[in-house]
Design an enzyme around this catalytic site. Structure first.
Site, short mmCIF file in Angstrom:
data_model
loop_
_atom_site.label_atom_id
_atom_site.label_comp_id
_atom_site.label_asym_id
_atom_site.label_seq_id
_atom_site.Cartn_x
_atom_site.Cartn_y
_atom_site.Cartn_z
NE ARG E 88 -3.83 -2.24 0.00
CZ ARG E 88 -3.60 -3.54 -0.27
NH1 ARG E 88 -2.41 -3.99 -0.61
NH2 ARG E 88 -4.60 -4.40 -0.22
CD GLU E 91 -2.65 0.99 -4.28
OE1 GLU E 91 -2.57 -0.25 -4.22
OE2 GLU E 91 -3.68 1.62 -4.00
CB SER E 114 16.57 14.95 3.33
OG SER E 114 17.57 14.06 3.75
#
Lengths: 147, 147, 147, 147, 147, 147, 147, 147, 147, 147
Positions: E88, E91, E114
């Site tokens: 997830r 994704e 960063s």
């Protein structure tokens, strides 16, 4: 036990005893290229060759039998090799691949240069500007047949 | 316009006019291997060579300039080639890769065979059992330096 | 036993004894960059260097012999490195790759910067805004030859 | 229109007019490394820089605007580069990657060398044995912070 | 022995003793996010932190030393994660990647957020429609510098 | 015509007219994160939202209809992103992935953080040591159910 | 010890004792689909379920604890499965993927079918032309939310 | 012209005219699943079906002929899908793959569930906790035969 | 213990005892093709077959049980095989794949040739120009069904 | 123009005119397998064959010349095919690959079955249980030679 175990034992013995491939080849009575490929698990020896190689590297009877079994070929761990020496050969295929294809087809027509009915000879050529590696590859031309 | 457009125009003209790489090489005055690689977008020509090639393939001035620009090299569409002729060369690297490495290091020590200071010669060798493709690869040996 | 076993023993001993690469390099008498690469299984030592390294890391005679064998090079487990420090170098090749190519070709013509006849020097540069890592890479330019 | 179109127009114009990156850099007033990267679609120019570059390469107002948009970076077509010059840099990352990591950590502790607060300088160093490409990379060290 | 062995011993002990990361973090005196990453082999502890962690998980002196060595980072077995929870997050990078890029550049200009000077805080937020995982990521913005 | 054509037209118009995502979001009346994702072809608008976006970017009726069609999601050209900003997010998943997994499971048990019932907020946090990008991710926890 | 060890012990015991998944499921009191997934290292059991499974497969207390730890999920060795039965499912996703997407969106709008709040039922359906495998997949629809 | 052109024309017309797959299926007289797959270039229509589909989407005679040609199947651009809805199905194969395999073999023995002699039915199931997507997959079991 | 262990024991015993597949097949009473596939871990034996194979290769009762478990199929270590013999078969699929597809569809319509209800017969055909490998593949045609 | 353009024109004409491969083969006077492969851009025709094919598909002189040029072979878009019919052949190589290798080596020794000196014959075999696709592959055995 499998073929890889035998290959690793050969390499390990080679390092600890300081054996040279060229000397192995002389005892086997074949080219150093073919003999090295066989010891590295890419070619198949017959019983008498396996006995000679077995004696040099201290292999027992079962290990010698593995040298006579056709191996699953392919000696590199990745599709694109990471070792600089071997990569240079891959680079030749990548940069000159279409050139090689064009020139062989111009001379021979459609077909391939065999990698089975094939020999290779690697020699040092002295050169004042730096010695050169000279390699002769010789493969039978196999034309596509119509049917 | 980019180098690929020029390469495609050269190939397309070669097919429609029936030009041979060997004849192009003779007019350029260099080996057929290097000349073909240059026409296929892998090498860089100087102005006079570009003019000769341009005349043969009907390239205009801008297209000739592209032949003088160092190209992004690499002539194959996939990491593992699908064309049978080129695959056989990849197979040689895959099967014999560690053999080549062992034998060059046995003879020369740690280093590589250059793919830059390099030449290749592809010739037909007649053979009653079927003609052979003979290829000579010659590359300078470059040793690793300590520092 | 193979080279990887020796590399792992060196690293393991380095951690348990708290050895520094810079001190190893001083005893070997070469740069810390080359010495570290050799200890990590990427370069080949001669017998006397292998003896010094062997003494530091407690390697036996057979392990020292492995240090003198040309290794299969390539130190990373994946084509795209996952370690952030090493990735930043890969990113430089990815983002600046064509820039590097353009500028070297503008200055030198067609050819490459050797990764074999090559040296590297990594130094700390103090800076009030945060210290900097300065790296000097030096490689011989190798032009493509026509043939 | 997108950034890639502008990059291709710049390269195409560079070839047809014979422009040099070094001259572009002088007019822009920055290093040739950064300027080339910007022209190749890897860096972002401000309005006045875009105007200078636009004048050199004949870009219209909309094309100049694209030079001021942050691009999707990454200049190479494949994860493992096929071009020999760029591959040598990838090979340096592959062969020396763990060496670089060990030495930077030995000197600085855990963290990275920035590829953002970063500069690069590529220069020719004359050498009777063959000229050398010298490259200085300078990146701020960024330590991992505990929190 | 290597870092991976230590990581596996920590995880194995955690399961058999029923230790919680939050409790480890309290004893170490840092956030649970950083502490967990360190125990999972992604961060470097100093000697006193390693001693605390070592006591909790029953690590000997050599194992504690490994916790102080900068690890080769990267905790996932495949480029595209197969675990649904971690996927997830992947994704989110895949679907929202260009959105994140556009919005950070609109606010900050060219540069990056960063992942080194970085912190993360994962908390439960009660919600009658189903509790939510709330995560705060905070990273220093690092602008590209011209040079 | 397809959704990609509409996305490219939106981006192209954004550059030529100098439109800001934040302003688009205000007119649409939703967060800048969701609105940007929708304009970049990752989310679905309803008819009235599509009309507003269409007016801002000069889209005709058919193009507005495409904004209302559920798109094939996924905004990046490669599994491992090459753009440094987006890579830093991928690096977070790679380095902290198992940490995130451990901590969410420690708090919530087996399940996932939704990437669908999900929101994101990206803000600038001023900091004398360098401004920070702060991102809040909020996703519903979805437990695995037994059946 | 890790979860994989426990999974392998379960499978090994299943073969030597001839245990059936259906019987395990009955004793655990849940569906055979969920129970099998849990035994194969994809789901998490509670203490009493772990005890039942442990008794069936002869697992000691520590092994039972591993059954209660959330596993790193993903049960296949390659991204594209090589096993013909599992490949057919992958083929369904490959061939019907866009069909499934179109029809769910036509019925429900933008969102997904959950693979977490999800159940599966595999049954045999007798058929004179050859028995059929009937599978019912049931997943909650989760709509994308605007924010 | 090729099949992909026809597929794109169908999708484009569907968006501009607001056609629903369910209505197309009713006119063709087959399930909405099979009909949608056919319109998306995965199945083959006969002449009368092609005529009906052609009338709905405004296809000429040549385009209707393409609907009758067996297509090269496979509807997704990448081996691991990036679209969240389709990924959830891939995740089911990844997480439950070995479970599915075990249960089908326990019931049927060695063989596969056909993806050719196969049907699929996607329906909405109302549920106060949130509607569910219910899918029934039905495939003939094909046993491996001994010979 | 798992199926792979049994496969490796079979192969190892075959080499040390010099057993031939053809003889194994005769004792089992099935084709040499199916028998070899079963011994190499790709097919499932029944109890009496497993007993015969177990006797030939010296397998104990538990190992014989593994031969009766449906294996995870797929016998090659890489998606593109490196072994020259097996690669030639992959090459046939690569070069002739679309030809095979066209001709089967021209004769049978849309559907597939089953790889489950399938048999294979490999025989030597003497030929003065060099013996030939003749292979007969026979698979049931399975038409796509409309629903 | 390139070979791919000619292939696409042939396929497009085949669909619009309803041409059958078998009829093309009869006019060319060769097998339907070889003829189809040639029309799909995998084989090379001579001038008279190209004329016949050109007449059937309405190709001009330049297009006929392309049929006489040796093509870059490889007819599939991905290393692992997605089309179900072609995948079944890849599955045969994957599942039976080591079986094929073992049996050919048992009969012939080390070497390969040629994919160049090779023919293929695809025929329908009537069967009351469902017709079968029967395929005969015949390739010359090429032994590895020692040198």
């Amino acid at each position: 036990m499998n073929r890889l175990d035998v290959t690793e034992k050969i390499i390990s013995t080679k390092v600890s005893k300081g054996i040279k491939w060229e000397d192995v080849a002389k005892k086997v009575g074949l080219s150093k290229e073919w003999t090295t490929a066989a010891c590295l698990g890419q070619m198949t020896l017959d019983a008498s060759q396996a006995k000679i190689v077995g004696k040099i590297f201290g292999l027992n009877v079962e290990e010698q039998k593995w040298l006579q079994v056709v191996p699953y070929k392919g000696s590199l761990p990745t599709p694109v090799p990471t070792d600089p020496l071997i990569y240079r050969w891959y680079e030749i295929v990548s940069v000159y691949g279409t050139t090689i294809k064009e020139l062989i087809h111009e001379e021979f027509g459609d077909g391939i240069m065999s990698a089975i009915d094939f020999s290779m000879d690697i020699v040092r050529q002295s050169d004042p500007k730096g010695d050169r590696v000279n390699v002769v590859l010789s493969g039978k031309f196999l034309p596509y047949k119509q049917y």
